[in-house]
Write an enzyme that holds these catalytic residues in place. Structure first.
Site, PDB file in Angstrom:
ATOM      1  N   ASN A  81       0.864  -1.244  -0.022  1.00 11.51           N
ATOM      2  CA  ASN A  81       0.068   0.018   0.027  1.00 11.51           C
ATOM      3  C   ASN A  81       0.795   1.129  -0.092  1.00 11.51           C
ATOM      4  O   ASN A  81       1.938   1.317   0.982  1.00 11.51           O
ATOM      5  CB  ASN A  81      -0.858   0.020   1.279  1.00 11.51           C
ATOM      6  CG  ASN A  81      -1.954   1.060   1.553  1.00 11.51           C
ATOM      7  OD1 ASN A  81      -1.581   2.190   1.432  1.00 11.51           O
ATOM      8  ND2 ASN A  81      -3.044   0.635   1.379  1.00 11.51           N
ATOM      9  N   HIS A  92      -3.354   0.011  -3.143  1.00 14.09           N
ATOM     10  CA  HIS A  92      -3.393  -0.865  -2.299  1.00 14.09           C
ATOM     11  C   HIS A  92      -2.620  -1.873  -2.530  1.00 14.09           C
ATOM     12  O   HIS A  92      -1.895  -2.055  -3.673  1.00 14.09           O
ATOM     13  CB  HIS A  92      -4.885  -1.358  -1.973  1.00 14.09           C
ATOM     14  CG  HIS A  92      -5.780  -0.745  -1.483  1.00 14.09           C
ATOM     15  ND1 HIS A  92      -6.991  -0.792  -1.264  1.00 14.09           N
ATOM     16  CD2 HIS A  92      -5.581   0.792  -1.128  1.00 14.09           C
ATOM     17  CE1 HIS A  92      -7.717   0.278  -0.832  1.00 14.09           C
ATOM     18  NE2 HIS A  92      -6.762   1.388  -0.788  1.00 14.09           N
ATOM     19  N   GLU A  94      -2.845  -5.214  -3.113  1.00  8.32           N
ATOM     20  CA  GLU A  94      -3.325  -5.817  -4.138  1.00  8.32           C
ATOM     21  C   GLU A  94      -3.129  -5.254  -5.644  1.00  8.32           C
ATOM     22  O   GLU A  94      -2.735  -5.713  -6.627  1.00  8.32           O
ATOM     23  CB  GLU A  94      -4.707  -6.300  -3.879  1.00  8.32           C
ATOM     24  CG  GLU A  94      -5.036  -6.943  -2.812  1.00  8.32           C
ATOM     25  CD  GLU A  94      -5.394  -6.324  -1.740  1.00  8.32           C
ATOM     26  OE1 GLU A  94      -5.973  -6.773  -0.560  1.00  8.32           O
ATOM     27  OE2 GLU A  94      -4.996  -4.828  -1.585  1.00  8.32           O
ATOM     28  N   SER A 116      -7.244  -8.752   4.567  1.00  8.36           N
ATOM     29  CA  SER A 116      -8.767  -9.066   3.787  1.00  8.36           C
ATOM     30  C   SER A 116      -8.789  -7.788   2.724  1.00  8.36           C
ATOM     31  O   SER A 116      -8.748  -6.607   3.049  1.00  8.36           O
ATOM     32  CB  SER A 116      -9.876  -9.101   4.546  1.00  8.36           C
ATOM     33  OG  SER A 116     -11.067  -9.154   3.480  1.00  8.36           O
ATOM     34  N   CYS A 118     -10.328  -4.869   0.231  1.00  8.73           N
ATOM     35  CA  CYS A 118     -11.392  -3.924   0.103  1.00  8.73           C
ATOM     36  C   CYS A 118     -12.400  -4.265  -0.707  1.00  8.73           C
ATOM     37  O   CYS A 118     -11.981  -5.222  -1.816  1.00  8.73           O
ATOM     38  CB  CYS A 118     -10.976  -2.449   0.469  1.00  8.73           C
ATOM     39  SG  CYS A 118     -10.177  -2.141  -1.539  1.00  8.73           S
ATOM     40  N   CYS A 121     -10.701  -3.828  -4.263  1.00  6.73           N
ATOM     41  CA  CYS A 121      -9.535  -4.870  -4.775  1.00  6.73           C
ATOM     42  C   CYS A 121     -10.176  -6.095  -4.890  1.00  6.73           C
ATOM     43  O   CYS A 121      -9.908  -6.768  -5.926  1.00  6.73           O
ATOM     44  CB  CYS A 121      -8.516  -4.949  -3.634  1.00  6.73           C
ATOM     45  SG  CYS A 121      -7.431  -3.338  -3.618  1.00  6.73           S
ATOM     46  N   ASP A 181      -7.741   5.159   4.214  1.00  3.34           N
ATOM     47  CA  ASP A 181      -7.450   4.062   3.284  1.00  3.34           C
ATOM     48  C   ASP A 181      -8.753   3.429   3.151  1.00  3.34           C
ATOM     49  O   ASP A 181      -8.652   2.887   1.912  1.00  3.34           O
ATOM     50  CB  ASP A 181      -6.584   3.134   4.033  1.00  3.34           C
ATOM     51  CG  ASP A 181      -6.112   2.265   2.702  1.00  3.34           C
ATOM     52  OD1 ASP A 181      -5.610   2.499   1.695  1.00  3.34           O
ATOM     53  OD2 ASP A 181      -5.833   0.975   3.036  1.00  3.34           O
TER      54      ASP A 181
END
Length: 194
Positions: A81, A92, A94, A116, A118, A121, A181
């Site tokens: 991130n 992020h 991912e 986990s 968002c 993502c 975020d």
């Protein structure tokens, strides 16, 4: 030519930390195929957490991710991130790993993420054709795992104690940054008025 990380290299934090911090494009010159084949899912999650730690150490949100080729087990993309570092609201862990991997067939890969995903993502994972995602922390944040499964992705939870502790520490230290975020600057203004 023998590479720096090879078949006899111990699979431990020292080697995994090198893998986490070296640019993905340099990995083939430093890591041989025999080393990759020895890595288990837990080792890849450790690298994702190391990437999260990198972001935290840079003053950002501690979320890291990486993508492996399912056939070779080699890392093809990784990132963390950079909301703060690059002033980028949707870079992020991912999305950074996907960008690093480039234009590949993601249906032949697995994404490991320290937290986990968002909703944005998670949607990107579905859109790009991922078949499997491994999540390292659903203690501090969760919610998209059921939706990902409904979309046909295999979701494995492989919680990493260090990653969980790191994100909990971040949440306690920087609640406004965590909120930004996940929800954007407007959400911070609603919850923390000037």
């Amino acid at each position: 030519m023998e590479r720096l990380i090879h078949s006899r290299t111990e699979v431990g934090d020292a080697a995994l930390n090198v893998v986490a911090h070296v640019p993905t494009t340099s990995l083939p010159a430093l890591v041989d195929e025999a080393f990759w084949s020895r890595l288990q899912d837990g080792d890849f999650m450790r690298i994702a957490v190391m990437l999260a730690r990198k972001s935290y150490d840079e003053g950002g949100c501690p979320i890291g991710a990486l993508i492996i080729d399912n056939a070779t087990r080699q890392i093809v993309g990784k990132g963390h991130n950079t909301l703060v570092q690059e002033n980028h609201p949707y870079n992020h862990g991912e999305t950074a790993a996907i960008r690093d991997a480039g234009r590949i067939d993601f249906s032949r890969t697995t994404l490991f993420t320290s937290l986990s995903p968002c909703e944005i993502c998670a949607r990107l994972l579905q859109m790009r054709g991922f078949r499997r995602v491994v999540v390292g922390d659903v203690t501090n944040a969760s919610g998209t795992e059921a939706w990902l499964r409904e979309q046909g992705l295999q979701v494995d939870i492989l919680e990493d104690a260090e990653g969980i502790a790191l994100y909990a520490r971040f949440r306690a230290e920087r609640p406004e940054l965590e909120l930004e975020d996940w929800r954007g600057v407007a959400a911070t203004r609603r919850h923390c008025p000037d």
